[in-house]
Design a protein around this motif. Structure first.
Motif, PDB file in Angstrom:
ATOM      1  N   GLY B  78       0.845  -1.195   0.000  1.00  0.00           N
ATOM      2  CA  GLY B  78       0.000   0.000   0.000  1.00  0.00           C
ATOM      3  C   GLY B  78       0.880   1.245   0.000  1.00  0.00           C
ATOM      4  O   GLY B  78       0.636   2.200  -0.735  1.00  0.00           O
ATOM      5  N   VAL B  79       1.915   1.201   0.814  1.00  0.00           N
ATOM      6  CA  VAL B  79       2.839   2.338   0.897  1.00  0.00           C
ATOM      7  C   VAL B  79       3.651   2.462  -0.385  1.00  0.00           C
ATOM      8  O   VAL B  79       3.787   3.547  -0.960  1.00  0.00           O
ATOM      9  CB  VAL B  79       3.777   2.162   2.116  1.00  0.00           C
ATOM     10  CG1 VAL B  79       4.891   3.192   2.088  1.00  0.00           C
ATOM     11  CG2 VAL B  79       2.982   2.291   3.401  1.00  0.00           C
ATOM     12  N   THR B 146     -12.046  -2.735   6.822  1.00  0.00           N
ATOM     13  CA  THR B 146     -12.816  -1.781   6.029  1.00  0.00           C
ATOM     14  C   THR B 146     -11.933  -1.129   4.968  1.00  0.00           C
ATOM     15  O   THR B 146     -12.323  -1.011   3.794  1.00  0.00           O
ATOM     16  CB  THR B 146     -13.405  -0.687   6.945  1.00  0.00           C
ATOM     17  OG1 THR B 146     -13.888  -1.296   8.130  1.00  0.00           O
ATOM     18  CG2 THR B 146     -14.504   0.063   6.251  1.00  0.00           C
ATOM     19  N   VAL B 147     -10.732  -0.738   5.389  1.00  0.00           N
ATOM     20  CA  VAL B 147      -9.799  -0.131   4.435  1.00  0.00           C
ATOM     21  C   VAL B 147      -9.468  -1.122   3.321  1.00  0.00           C
ATOM     22  O   VAL B 147      -9.445  -0.771   2.137  1.00  0.00           O
ATOM     23  CB  VAL B 147      -8.507   0.322   5.156  1.00  0.00           C
ATOM     24  CG1 VAL B 147      -7.437   0.724   4.160  1.00  0.00           C
ATOM     25  CG2 VAL B 147      -8.795   1.465   6.103  1.00  0.00           C
ATOM     26  N   HIS B 186     -13.950   3.991  -8.429  1.00  0.00           N
ATOM     27  CA  HIS B 186     -13.174   5.055  -9.061  1.00  0.00           C
ATOM     28  C   HIS B 186     -12.761   6.089  -8.016  1.00  0.00           C
ATOM     29  O   HIS B 186     -11.610   6.532  -7.960  1.00  0.00           O
ATOM     30  CB  HIS B 186     -14.014   5.727 -10.155  1.00  0.00           C
ATOM     31  CG  HIS B 186     -13.227   6.695 -10.974  1.00  0.00           C
ATOM     32  ND1 HIS B 186     -12.231   6.300 -11.844  1.00  0.00           N
ATOM     33  CD2 HIS B 186     -13.269   8.050 -11.026  1.00  0.00           C
ATOM     34  CE1 HIS B 186     -11.695   7.368 -12.408  1.00  0.00           C
ATOM     35  NE2 HIS B 186     -12.301   8.455 -11.929  1.00  0.00           N
ATOM     36  N   TRP B 187     -13.733   6.425  -7.177  1.00  0.00           N
ATOM     37  CA  TRP B 187     -13.473   7.406  -6.117  1.00  0.00           C
ATOM     38  C   TRP B 187     -12.471   6.848  -5.087  1.00  0.00           C
ATOM     39  O   TRP B 187     -11.559   7.532  -4.656  1.00  0.00           O
ATOM     40  CB  TRP B 187     -14.816   7.760  -5.460  1.00  0.00           C
ATOM     41  CG  TRP B 187     -14.672   8.720  -4.324  1.00  0.00           C
ATOM     42  CD1 TRP B 187     -14.421  10.051  -4.418  1.00  0.00           C
ATOM     43  CD2 TRP B 187     -14.767   8.418  -2.930  1.00  0.00           C
ATOM     44  NE1 TRP B 187     -14.357  10.608  -3.179  1.00  0.00           N
ATOM     45  CE2 TRP B 187     -14.563   9.633  -2.244  1.00  0.00           C
ATOM     46  CE3 TRP B 187     -15.015   7.257  -2.204  1.00  0.00           C
ATOM     47  CZ2 TRP B 187     -14.601   9.702  -0.848  1.00  0.00           C
ATOM     48  CZ3 TRP B 187     -15.049   7.328  -0.823  1.00  0.00           C
ATOM     49  CH2 TRP B 187     -14.838   8.539  -0.155  1.00  0.00           C
ATOM     50  N   PRO B 193      -4.021   7.109  -1.740  1.00  0.00           N
ATOM     51  CA  PRO B 193      -2.967   7.504  -0.798  1.00  0.00           C
ATOM     52  C   PRO B 193      -3.483   7.659   0.632  1.00  0.00           C
ATOM     53  O   PRO B 193      -2.814   7.259   1.588  1.00  0.00           O
ATOM     54  CB  PRO B 193      -2.486   8.843  -1.346  1.00  0.00           C
ATOM     55  CG  PRO B 193      -2.826   8.806  -2.790  1.00  0.00           C
ATOM     56  CD  PRO B 193      -4.080   8.008  -2.900  1.00  0.00           C
ATOM     57  N   VAL B 194      -4.680   8.230   0.769  1.00  0.00           N
ATOM     58  CA  VAL B 194      -5.254   8.396   2.110  1.00  0.00           C
ATOM     59  C   VAL B 194      -5.461   7.025   2.748  1.00  0.00           C
ATOM     60  O   VAL B 194      -5.084   6.778   3.901  1.00  0.00           O
ATOM     61  CB  VAL B 194      -6.591   9.166   2.035  1.00  0.00           C
ATOM     62  CG1 VAL B 194      -7.157   9.375   3.433  1.00  0.00           C
ATOM     63  CG2 VAL B 194      -6.409  10.483   1.317  1.00  0.00           C
ATOM     64  N   LEU B 195      -6.059   6.140   1.952  1.00  0.00           N
ATOM     65  CA  LEU B 195      -6.294   4.786   2.462  1.00  0.00           C
ATOM     66  C   LEU B 195      -4.976   4.120   2.852  1.00  0.00           C
ATOM     67  O   LEU B 195      -4.888   3.419   3.858  1.00  0.00           O
ATOM     68  CB  LEU B 195      -7.009   3.932   1.405  1.00  0.00           C
ATOM     69  CG  LEU B 195      -8.464   4.288   1.111  1.00  0.00           C
ATOM     70  CD1 LEU B 195      -9.001   3.395   0.000  1.00  0.00           C
ATOM     71  CD2 LEU B 195      -9.314   4.130   2.360  1.00  0.00           C
ATOM     72  N   ALA B 196      -3.943   4.369   2.039  1.00  0.00           N
ATOM     73  CA  ALA B 196      -2.649   3.737   2.321  1.00  0.00           C
ATOM     74  C   ALA B 196      -2.083   4.224   3.645  1.00  0.00           C
ATOM     75  O   ALA B 196      -1.539   3.435   4.421  1.00  0.00           O
ATOM     76  CB  ALA B 196      -1.664   4.025   1.195  1.00  0.00           C
TER      77      ALA B 196
END
Lengths: 273, 421
Positions: B78-79, B146-147, B186-187, B193-196
């Protein structure tokens, strides 16, 4: 179907203990002597004055008076409706360094810094203002972290549905509290169901049997003394101040138990302080 | 862009057989067997397990810890993909998210059975006890799952089904749902990046806390260990990335040749190797500090007791020190080795070591624990043997993992999406 192992050490257990004893006698001895010596000061410093106001319930068990009859265990089983393998209070035969045997009766220590309270993920186990470590059985999820965390093995998990009648009933009393559902962890409550209503009726826990934990009442040799640690006049405070030496179990862990012991005096090394 | 997927076939005499249906059939049997066990444990409670008041945590907790650790590649990649923006790892990163999701959902599932009161699983979310590591883990796992779902959705909508299917015209509601999922994904892809960042935070928190769950228990000798949380994080990164490499070779090199360059796979192997070496280094220092440069009576006696009943120390030196060091070195030099068979074999070791670490950690403190008697405390050795119900539930969750992974491996396109932007 699995059977839960019995809490009390049987004879073969004792044999293996002896083997270990040989292995570690010297080390364990050194640790224990230091422990007893320190304890008396620490105990007196912390008994009384905790939490400031209101009672702090505590117990003193005189190992010299304990005859190993297990009446405390049986009374506890009867009033909490426990099966024999669900004992909250266990009496075991232990040895001093010099190999002399004594009976160690162990209820929940109701620690001031209780590991089980800190680890419970849902606050089902909590510390009451009066020092009792209590449980909310409707909130417990049965994760058993408290059981893993307790250094005194004082926690029992309710593996089965509640039993009809404890094997110790009615000889040692009748059920006084509600059954717990299967799948929660249980523990000794210092008989809050006696203390709380007792106080409302103006009784004094530790003196009036109706307001005193069942194990204390059942003890035929008055080896167990109960009362308010904050009240210097209470039976437990008087006994603590009169005792030559006192100790608590696993003092080195800083759990600050509310259960004190008068160590066995048979061994001269432990007399005086 | 349509990805062609090659299905591996086994040769029987002159016939080439696609074993996929048989494999799925086997896993379904595993699930069915597991459902029987699950039913029994939900009906009769934990008395049907081999757990006791002396050993209250057993096989299921070990599976839970292991599966979470093997999902560790999700936060690493993710990072790499979303924060460091290294584009060549994008497709591998999708597989990492899938492995993360499978690891965490498996753990959640097995934990449910491990609770004495499964219906109260939601209590930690409502009744907060912020001092409890188990509370923190529950919250992190719920949030991180959830992420992971949010990160996985964009991968799922790449399925041809979402591009157009006769069912869409037949049932307008499916068409609506598909459109919703597509716009949502898509969103979600945009806020990647926020999710990561959230994922990284949550992962680091609870991967460490899983070690800390044990290591804060000061009455338990070998468990009380300051470096366990760090070890757990690095072991999740090492085992998780090694698993990602192993699965990447199967999915991208065997089944979708050309989609991911070999160099990228070598890089994944090198990351796994590097972290594995770092972990081994940490572990050796931990051993030195707790067993060599200091003397703790409890730890010494526990180790002695464990060695008497099992090859405890040998498991450490062989499974957690020597073999990972060799495998780590081999994986780190992937670009010189350039042999996927050797590299895959090597990558099995960090996976195995991550499981072994958790298995050992859980059982060491429970099987050999100190008694509380004041003068002559000894190490009490307790025994535990899982019952068939425990194995059945284990088979249920492991079959679920393999089943979901097998379907994903066969049907997910793992498209490269950066051309669209």
């Amino acid at each position: 179907m699995s059977e839960i192992k019995k809490e009390a050490p049987d004879s073969e257990n004792t044999a293996s203990r002896r083997d270990f004893l040989k292995l570690t006698g010297a080390l364990a001895g050194a640790a224990a002597v230091a422990q007893v010596a320190i304890t008396n000061k620490a105990a007196h410093a912390s008994s009384g004055g905790e939490e400031g106001h209101g009672p702090q319930w505590g117990m003193l068990i005189d190992i010299n008076l304990c005859i190993g009859c297990q009446y405390c265990t049986f009374a506890c089983e009867a009033i909490n409706n426990l099966a024999d393998d669900m004992k909250y209070c266990v009496v075991t035969t232990e040895t001093t360094q010099s190999g002399e045997e004594f009976f160690l009766s162990r209820p929940c220590m109701h620690c001031q810094e209780a590991p089980c309270v800190h680890v419970c993920p849902v606050r089902a186990t909590f510390k009451r203002p009066d020092g009792i470590v209590a449980m909310d059985y409707t909130r417990c999820i049965g994760c058993r972290y408290c059981q893993v965390a307790c250094p005194y093995d004082a926690r029992v998990f309710n593996w089965r549905d509640p039993i009809e009648l404890s094997p110790q009933s009615p000889t040692f009393g009748l059920q006084e509290v509600d059954n717990r559902p299967r799948g929660v962890v249980e523990k000794c409550t210092f008989c809050t169901h006696r203390i709380d209503p007792g106080l409302e009726r103006g009784l004094v826990p530790g003196i009036d049997p109706q307001a005193t934990p069942a194990c204390v009442v059942a003890c035929p040799t008055t080896a167990r003394i109960f009362g308010d640690l904050n009240n210097p006049e209470s039976p437990v405070s008087v006994a603590l101040s009169e005792a030559k030496t006192i100790m608590r179990l696993r003092e080195e862990l800083s759990t600050e138990p509310h259960v004190y012991y008068i160590p066995p005096q048979t061994d001269n090394r432990f007399q005086g302080s | 862009m349509q990805t062609t997927i090659h299905y591996p076939k086994l040769r029987f005499g002159k016939k080439y057989v696609d074993i996929f249906p048989y494999w799925i059939g086997l896993l379904i049997i595993g699930v069915l067997f597991g459902l029987v066990g699950a039913f029994v444990v939900l009906r009769d409670g934990l008395q049907v397990t081999g757990l006791s008041n002396k050993v209250p945590w057993g096989l299921w907790i070990s599976i839970d810890l292991s599966s979470i650790s093997l999902g560790g590649s999700a936060f690493v990649f993710g990072v790499i993909v979303y924060l460091l923006r290294i584009k060549r790892f994008e497709i591998v990163g999708k597989l990492a998210v899938l492995l993360g999701f499978l690891g965490y959902s498996t753990a959640g599932m097995v934990l449910l059975f491990d609770l004495g009161q499964p219906l109260r699983f939601w209590h930690p979310i409502v009744f907060w006890q912020v001092h409890s590591l188990l509370w923190e883990i529950t919250m992190c796992v719920v949030l991180y799952l959830t992420v992971l779902v949010a990160e996985l959705l964009p991968v799922i909508v790449e399925l041809p089904f979402f591009e157009g299917h006769p069912l869409h015209e037949k049932y307008p509601i499916i068409k609506k749902a598909v459109e919703l999922a597509k716009s949502l994904s898509h969103w979600l892809h945009k806020i990647g990046p926020v999710l990561a960042v959230i994922g990284l935070t949550l992962s680091l928190l609870h991967q460490a806390s899983l070690g800390a769950t044990y290591s804060v228990l000061y009455g338990r000798g070998v468990w009380f260990n300051q470096s366990a949380p760090t070890q757990f994080v690095f072991s999740a990164m090492s085992g998780g990335t090694a698993l990602l490499f192993f699965m990447s070779v199967i999915i991208f090199r065997v089944m979708r040749p050309g989609l991911v360059k070999d160099d990228v796979l070598y890089d994944v192997a090198r990351i796994a190797g590097g972290v594995t070496l770092l972990l081994t280094y940490l572990r050796l220092w931990d051993w030195a500090v707790t067993n060599y440069y200091s003397f703790d009576r409890n730890i010494t006696l526990q180790t002695e007791a464990l060695n008497a009943i099992a090859p405890y120390s040998m498991a450490f030196w062989l499974g957690q020190a020597l073999l990972p060091a060799i495998a780590g070195a081999l994986l780190l030099s992937a670009k010189s080795v350039k042999n996927f068979r050797y590299l895959m074999t090597a990558s099995v070791i960090p996976i195995f070591a991550a499981i072994l670490t958790r298995w050992n950690y859980n059982f060491a403190g429970l099987i050999a624990s100190s008694t509380y008697d004041p003068y002559t405390p000894v190490i009490r050795v307790s025994s535990y043997a899982p019952t068939w119900v425990e194995f059945a539930v284990a088979s249920l969750v492991i079959s679920y993992w393999l089943l979901a992974f097998s379907f994903a491996a066969r049907y997910l396109p793992f498209k490269s999406s950066h051309k669209e932007h």
